[in-house]
Design an enzyme around this catalytic site. Structure first.
Site, PDB file in Angstrom:
ATOM      1  N   ARG A   1       0.840  -1.195   0.000  1.00  0.00           N
ATOM      2  CA  ARG A   1       0.000   0.000   0.000  1.00  0.00           C
ATOM      3  C   ARG A   1       0.874   1.244   0.000  1.00  0.00           C
ATOM      4  O   ARG A   1       0.568   2.227  -0.696  1.00  0.00           O
ATOM      5  CB  ARG A   1      -0.923   0.013   1.219  1.00  0.00           C
ATOM      6  CG  ARG A   1      -2.040  -1.019   1.168  1.00  0.00           C
ATOM      7  CD  ARG A   1      -2.991  -0.846   2.346  1.00  0.00           C
ATOM      8  NE  ARG A   1      -3.776   0.374   2.252  1.00  0.00           N
ATOM      9  CZ  ARG A   1      -4.545   0.841   3.235  1.00  0.00           C
ATOM     10  NH1 ARG A   1      -4.603   0.197   4.398  1.00  0.00           N
ATOM     11  NH2 ARG A   1      -5.233   1.946   3.077  1.00  0.00           N
TER      12      ARG A   1
ATOM     13  N   CYS B   1      -1.300   6.268   9.148  1.00  0.00           N
ATOM     14  CA  CYS B   1      -1.663   5.001   8.503  1.00  0.00           C
ATOM     15  C   CYS B   1      -2.778   5.342   7.523  1.00  0.00           C
ATOM     16  O   CYS B   1      -2.716   6.362   6.849  1.00  0.00           O
ATOM     17  CB  CYS B   1      -2.087   3.963   9.539  1.00  0.00           C
ATOM     18  SG  CYS B   1      -3.438   4.500  10.623  1.00  0.00           S
TER      19      CYS B   1
END
Length: 295
Positions: A199, A255
Site C-alpha cells: 500500500r 496510517c
C-alpha cells in the site's frame, strides 16, 4: 495490587523517569486480576470490513468483566469532509464513556484487547494517554492468547460501576495536515507510513481513493510490532526497529485513518522514543484534501 515489572513505560514527561505500568500484561496475570476493583478490561475487537462483527463477537463471548468499546461509535467521531475515516473522538464524550465503565482518571488500570495484533486496542491505549491517563496496558496476544490459555469466558454483561474521568488532553500528541506539510525537514523530522509495504508503494489500495504515500514518508508496517501470534516483540527488537530514526526531533506517524498508526506509536514508546505524534487524519485525510481542496 502489583504489576508485572517488564516491560516498563517511560513517563509521559519524557524525562526518562520510569513508571510501574507495563505496556502489556499476560493472560495469566489478567486471569488473576480481572476481579480487582482498580482493573477495568475493555474489549476492542472490530472489523473494518464488517463494522458490527466485533460487537457481535463480544455479545457471544468475552473476558469476564470486560466492557465493549466500538472503534466507530466510541473511539472515533463522526466522519466529515476532512479529518479522515476515523476522526478523533470528542474528549469530553469519550471521558464520559470511560467513566461510565468504571475508569477513574489516573487511578484505574485499563487493560484493552482485540484479536487483530493490537490494531484496535492500541487506538484505545493511545487515546487514554492522549487524555492524560497513563494507567493503560494491552493484553499480550489478545483474545486468541486468552482462549489458547484456557481462561474463562462469558456472555454476561458487566454491571456498571461509574467512575470519574476528567480528560487532560495532551494536544502535543497530535499533528494535523498543516504540520505534516510544513515541518518535514529530515533528519530532524521523520514522517512514518504505518501501512503494509504494497500500500505504501501504491501497488494496492483497498480502501482509499488514491494509492501511494505522502511525499517523504518512510515505511514501517505496523504488523512488525508483534509476532504472528499477536504477541509483542521484545524491547530489544523494538529498539532495533527504530534505530535509524531515534535521533529525530519529531516523528509524525500515520496510517490509513489514524488507527493502526497507534501500534507504531506504542512501538516507539517501548523503544524509549517519546517524540512520536499521530497524524490523526492520516492517508484518508490527505486523499480527501487532494481530491477536494479547500476553497
Amino acid at each position: 495490587m502489583s504489576y508485572p515489572i517488564e516491560p516498563r513505560i517511560p513517563s509521559a514527561s519524557g524525562r526518562g523517569v520510569v513508571n510501574e505500568i507495563p505496556f502489556v500484561v499476560s493472560p495469566a496475570w489478567l486471569s488473576e486480576h480481572f476481579n480487582d476493583a482498580q482493573v477495568v478490561i475493555v474489549d476492542c475487537r472490530f472489523s473494518l470490513g464488517d463494522p458490527e462483527l466485533g460487537r457481535q463477537q463480544y455479545k457471544t463471548s468475552h473476558i469476564p468483566g470486560a466492557h465493549y468499546l466500538d472503534l466507530n461509535r466510541d473511539l472515533s467521531s463522526s466522519v466529515s469532509k476532512y479529518g479522515g475515516r476515523h476522526p478523533l473522538p470528542n474528549p469530553t464524550e469519550l471521558g464520559q464513556k470511560l467513566a461510565a465503565i468504571g475508569i477513574n482518571w489516573q487511578e484505574t488500570l485499563a487493560v484493552a484487547y482485540d484479536d487483530s495484533r493490537f490494531a484496535f486496542a492500541s487506538r484505545f491505549w493511545w487515546l487514554l494517554r492522549y487524555l492524560g491517563h497513563d494507567k493503560v496496558a494491552l493484553l499480550d496476544g489478545g483474545w486468541k492468547s486468552w482462549l489458547s490459555g484456557g481462561y474463562p469466558v462469558t456472555n454476561a454483561l458487566p454491571m456498571p460501576k461509574p467512575g470519574k474521568f476528567v480528560p487532560a488532553v495532551r494536544s502535543h500528541f497530535v499533528v494535523d495536515i498543516d504540520a505534516v506539510k510544513s515541518r518535514q525537514a529530515p533528519p530532524q523530522v521523520i514522517l512514518v507510513d504505518s501501512r503494509e509495504a504494497d500500500r505504501y508503494r501504491g501497488e494496492r489500495e483497498p480502501i482509499d481513493p488514491i494509492a501511494g504515500h505522502i511525499p517523504g514518508a518512510v515505511n514501517y508496517p505496523w504488523q512488525d510490532v508483534t509476532d504472528e501470534l499477536g504477541r509483542l516483540r521484545s524491547v530489544t527488537e523494538q529498539k532495533q526497529r527504530w534505530s535509524g530514526v531515534e535521533s529525530a526531533e519529531e516523528i509524525m506517524v500515520y496510517c490509513g485513518s489514524g488507527v493502526t498508526a497507534c501500534v507504531n506509536l506504542l512501538s516507539l514508546e517501548i523503544a524509549g522514543i517519546n517524540t512520536g505524534k499521530l497524524y490523526a487524519g492520516s492517508w484518508s485525510d490527505w486523499c480527501a484534501r487532494v481530491l477536494n481542496p479547500a476553497q
